[in-house]
Design a protein around this motif. Structure first.
Motif, PDB file in Angstrom:
ATOM      1  N   LEU A  69     -10.748   9.893  -2.817  1.00  0.00           N
ATOM      2  CA  LEU A  69     -10.212   8.534  -2.791  1.00  0.00           C
ATOM      3  C   LEU A  69      -8.741   8.494  -3.168  1.00  0.00           C
ATOM      4  N   PHE A  70      -8.363   9.287  -4.158  1.00  0.00           N
ATOM      5  CA  PHE A  70      -7.036   9.142  -4.749  1.00  0.00           C
ATOM      6  C   PHE A  70      -5.954   9.918  -4.016  1.00  0.00           C
ATOM      7  N   VAL A  71      -6.192  11.178  -3.687  1.00  0.00           N
ATOM      8  CA  VAL A  71      -5.121  12.041  -3.168  1.00  0.00           C
ATOM      9  C   VAL A  71      -4.565  11.530  -1.834  1.00  0.00           C
TER      10      VAL A  71
ATOM     11  N   ALA B   4      -6.473  -2.362 -16.655  1.00  0.00           N
ATOM     12  CA  ALA B   4      -7.611  -2.300 -15.742  1.00  0.00           C
ATOM     13  C   ALA B   4      -8.807  -3.052 -16.297  1.00  0.00           C
ATOM     14  N   SER B   5      -9.053  -2.928 -17.602  1.00  0.00           N
ATOM     15  CA  SER B   5     -10.179  -3.641 -18.209  1.00  0.00           C
ATOM     16  C   SER B   5      -9.999  -5.146 -18.110  1.00  0.00           C
ATOM     17  N   TYR B   6      -8.766  -5.601 -18.204  1.00  0.00           N
ATOM     18  CA  TYR B   6      -8.509  -7.036 -18.103  1.00  0.00           C
ATOM     19  C   TYR B   6      -8.612  -7.517 -16.653  1.00  0.00           C
TER      20      TYR B   6
ATOM     21  N   ASP C  37     -20.198  -1.850 -12.415  1.00  0.00           N
ATOM     22  CA  ASP C  37     -21.064  -1.553 -11.278  1.00  0.00           C
ATOM     23  C   ASP C  37     -20.930  -0.064 -10.956  1.00  0.00           C
ATOM     24  N   PRO C  38     -22.023   0.712 -11.005  1.00  0.00           N
ATOM     25  CA  PRO C  38     -21.911   2.159 -10.737  1.00  0.00           C
ATOM     26  C   PRO C  38     -21.362   2.491  -9.359  1.00  0.00           C
ATOM     27  N   SER C  39     -21.556   1.618  -8.388  1.00  0.00           N
ATOM     28  CA  SER C  39     -21.069   1.895  -7.037  1.00  0.00           C
ATOM     29  C   SER C  39     -19.604   1.507  -6.840  1.00  0.00           C
ATOM     30  N   GLN C  40     -19.033   0.777  -7.796  1.00  0.00           N
ATOM     31  CA  GLN C  40     -17.651   0.323  -7.653  1.00  0.00           C
ATOM     32  C   GLN C  40     -16.710   0.890  -8.715  1.00  0.00           C
ATOM     33  N   ALA C  41     -17.256   1.421  -9.783  1.00  0.00           N
ATOM     34  CA  ALA C  41     -16.424   1.818 -10.922  1.00  0.00           C
ATOM     35  C   ALA C  41     -15.418   2.903 -10.543  1.00  0.00           C
ATOM     36  N   MET C  42     -15.856   3.932  -9.806  1.00  0.00           N
ATOM     37  CA  MET C  42     -14.937   5.010  -9.456  1.00  0.00           C
ATOM     38  C   MET C  42     -13.847   4.528  -8.506  1.00  0.00           C
ATOM     39  N   VAL C  43     -14.167   3.571  -7.649  1.00  0.00           N
ATOM     40  CA  VAL C  43     -13.151   3.007  -6.758  1.00  0.00           C
ATOM     41  C   VAL C  43     -12.081   2.286  -7.567  1.00  0.00           C
ATOM     42  N   VAL C  44     -12.508   1.541  -8.591  1.00  0.00           N
ATOM     43  CA  VAL C  44     -11.555   0.836  -9.451  1.00  0.00           C
ATOM     44  C   VAL C  44     -10.672   1.839 -10.198  1.00  0.00           C
ATOM     45  N   VAL C  45     -11.274   2.919 -10.698  1.00  0.00           N
ATOM     46  CA  VAL C  45     -10.489   3.948 -11.392  1.00  0.00           C
ATOM     47  C   VAL C  45      -9.459   4.562 -10.441  1.00  0.00           C
ATOM     48  N   ALA C  46      -9.846   4.806  -9.201  1.00  0.00           N
ATOM     49  CA  ALA C  46      -8.902   5.365  -8.224  1.00  0.00           C
ATOM     50  C   ALA C  46      -7.771   4.387  -7.932  1.00  0.00           C
ATOM     51  N   ILE C  47      -8.092   3.098  -7.856  1.00  0.00           N
ATOM     52  CA  ILE C  47      -7.053   2.092  -7.606  1.00  0.00           C
ATOM     53  C   ILE C  47      -6.052   2.045  -8.750  1.00  0.00           C
ATOM     54  N   MET C  48      -6.548   2.077  -9.982  1.00  0.00           N
ATOM     55  CA  MET C  48      -5.637   2.037 -11.122  1.00  0.00           C
ATOM     56  C   MET C  48      -4.825   3.330 -11.229  1.00  0.00           C
ATOM     57  N   SER C  49      -5.418   4.457 -10.877  1.00  0.00           N
ATOM     58  CA  SER C  49      -4.647   5.699 -10.848  1.00  0.00           C
ATOM     59  C   SER C  49      -3.573   5.644  -9.779  1.00  0.00           C
ATOM     60  N   LEU C  50      -3.910   5.065  -8.639  1.00  0.00           N
ATOM     61  CA  LEU C  50      -2.935   4.929  -7.560  1.00  0.00           C
ATOM     62  C   LEU C  50      -1.783   4.035  -7.989  1.00  0.00           C
ATOM     63  N   TRP C  51      -2.086   2.994  -8.741  1.00  0.00           N
ATOM     64  CA  TRP C  51      -1.041   2.084  -9.221  1.00  0.00           C
ATOM     65  C   TRP C  51      -0.047   2.821 -10.111  1.00  0.00           C
ATOM     66  N   GLY C  52      -0.532   3.767 -10.881  1.00  0.00           N
ATOM     67  CA  GLY C  52       0.356   4.477 -11.779  1.00  0.00           C
ATOM     68  C   GLY C  52       0.992   5.720 -11.194  1.00  0.00           C
ATOM     69  N   GLN C  53       0.283   6.418 -10.278  1.00  0.00           N
ATOM     70  CA  GLN C  53       0.741   7.719  -9.811  1.00  0.00           C
ATOM     71  C   GLN C  53       1.447   7.683  -8.463  1.00  0.00           C
ATOM     72  N   ALA C  54       1.320   6.593  -7.719  1.00  0.00           N
ATOM     73  CA  ALA C  54       1.999   6.534  -6.422  1.00  0.00           C
ATOM     74  C   ALA C  54       3.509   6.571  -6.581  1.00  0.00           C
TER      75      ALA C  54
ATOM     76  N   ASP D  19      -7.902  10.725 -19.022  1.00  0.00           N
ATOM     77  CA  ASP D  19      -7.377   9.677 -19.887  1.00  0.00           C
ATOM     78  C   ASP D  19      -7.761   8.279 -19.416  1.00  0.00           C
ATOM     79  N   LEU D  20      -7.679   8.020 -18.110  1.00  0.00           N
ATOM     80  CA  LEU D  20      -8.006   6.681 -17.614  1.00  0.00           C
ATOM     81  C   LEU D  20      -9.497   6.394 -17.745  1.00  0.00           C
ATOM     82  N   VAL D  21     -10.326   7.403 -17.523  1.00  0.00           N
ATOM     83  CA  VAL D  21     -11.769   7.223 -17.717  1.00  0.00           C
ATOM     84  C   VAL D  21     -12.087   6.976 -19.183  1.00  0.00           C
ATOM     85  N   TYR D  22     -11.411   7.698 -20.059  1.00  0.00           N
ATOM     86  CA  TYR D  22     -11.661   7.544 -21.496  1.00  0.00           C
ATOM     87  C   TYR D  22     -11.285   6.157 -21.989  1.00  0.00           C
ATOM     88  N   THR D  23     -10.207   5.588 -21.457  1.00  0.00           N
ATOM     89  CA  THR D  23      -9.744   4.289 -21.932  1.00  0.00           C
ATOM     90  C   THR D  23     -10.410   3.111 -21.247  1.00  0.00           C
ATOM     91  N   THR D  24     -11.211   3.340 -20.210  1.00  0.00           N
ATOM     92  CA  THR D  24     -11.843   2.234 -19.495  1.00  0.00           C
ATOM     93  C   THR D  24     -13.366   2.278 -19.576  1.00  0.00           C
TER      94      THR D  24
END
Length: 314
Positions: A99-101, A144-146, A172-189, A250-255
């Motif tokens: 999802l992320f790369v 992301a939590s907010y 939601d287990p089916s959406q959580a990883m997508v949200v993590v990828a979106i927040m990573s994209l926001w920071g790493q793009a 780190d993002l998984v740990y904080t969310t």
């Protein structure tokens, strides 16, 4: 008939050995250089080489941090191969990488092309793009939590305003990883944007001008000139982002702390949980070395493939 004599060779003088004063001066210069380099070398080796060797030794032992370590050989690695929790973490990490790369590479390329122009306040726009990259993972996790809170998050408030049903997002287990990828994209793009922007500005203007004179459109110029020039940079950012994605923690740990229902538990979070939560330092070290081996194999495969395509970046 005259006979030309071959030119006489210049007499070679034997080289004199360096004087003791010169030897002492050279030795003093070498010692001064090592004096500047040695502190940084000790820090680098102490923070990289020593932990790596120690982790390798721990991966062959059973140790809880208090009792005497027990050597068990490759039992930790055998246990990993039959651990369903570990393989679930591998699947979650692979999903995140998928999802992320690609998204980070494409987003960075798009933003770099958009920012590679002379418009008003362009410096402000470039700075604004880079700001999320320097934000800490804790700040990104809180944001992301907010934003994606099912109860009071901004995302669900927008969905309610347009009449769409609210979503579970991080719960939601089916959406959580997508949200993590979106927040990573926001920071790493922003990282890929800066790299692509530097590469775009390094392309010779003469090539672009020649293409314009020959009647090439902007789209043709990009695909026939700009994109081939960006090939090595694309290889570099893809490898770099893949390595970073495999090490997501780190993002998984904080969310989500690996939830919900372990849907976002990655390999690094798995080994952290085993080593520092369950106090299975040997087992966690074995998982770390499996991750290291996978990272090396993926990187080597990508480098070999790109070198065969003549687009290597290393």
């Amino acid at each position: 008939m005259t006979q030309t004599r071959p030119p006489e060779r210049a007499e070679q003088r034997p080289t004199e050995p360096p004087s003791p004063r010169r030897k002492r001066r050279r030795l003093g210069s070498d010692l001064a250089g090592w004096g500047f380099v040695l502190p940084a070398m000790v820090i680098v080796l102490g923070l990289s080489l020593f932990p790596a060797v120690w982790a390798l030794v721990l991966s062959l032992q059973d140790w809880n941090g208090f009792a005497t370590p027990e050597f068990i050989g490759t039992d930790n690695y055998s246990r990993l191969m039959s651990d369903s929790e570990f393989w679930d973490a591998v699947v979650h990490t692979g999903l995140y990488v998928a999802l992320f790369v690609p998204a980070s590479v494409l987003a960075g390329l798009f933003l770099a092309v958009a920012l590679n122009r002379k418009i008003r306040f362009i410096g402000l726009y470039r700075t604004a793009i880079f700001v999320p990259f320097v934000a800490s993972a804790a700040a990104t996790g809180i944001l992301a939590s907010y934003l994606f809170s099912p109860q009071y998050g901004l995302a669900n408030n927008v969905l309610r305003a347009v009449g769409a049903p609210p979503q579970g997002w991080l719960e939601d287990p089916s959406q959580a990883m997508v949200v993590v990828a979106i927040m990573s994209l926001w920071g790493q793009a922003a990282f890929t944007t800066v790299i692509y922007l530097a590469a775009l500005q390094d392309i010779s203007p003469d090539l672009l001008e020649a293409a314009r004179i020959d009647g090439a459109s902007r789209w043709q110029t990009f695909w026939r000139i700009v994109w081939p020039e960006l090939g090595p940079i694309t290889v570099f950012v893809t490898i770099w982002q893949t390595i970073g994605a495999l090490q997501l923690f780190d993002l998984v740990y904080t969310t989500t702390r690996g939830g919900p229902l372990d849907a976002t538990k990655t390999i690094v979070y798995f080994l952290w949980e085993k080593a520092f939560h369950s106090l299975e330092f040997g087992y966690g070290s074995a998982a770390a070395y499996v991750l290291f081996a996978v990272t090396v194999l993926i990187t080597a495969a990508m480098v070999i493939y790109t070198r065969r395509r003549n687009t290597e970046a290393f």
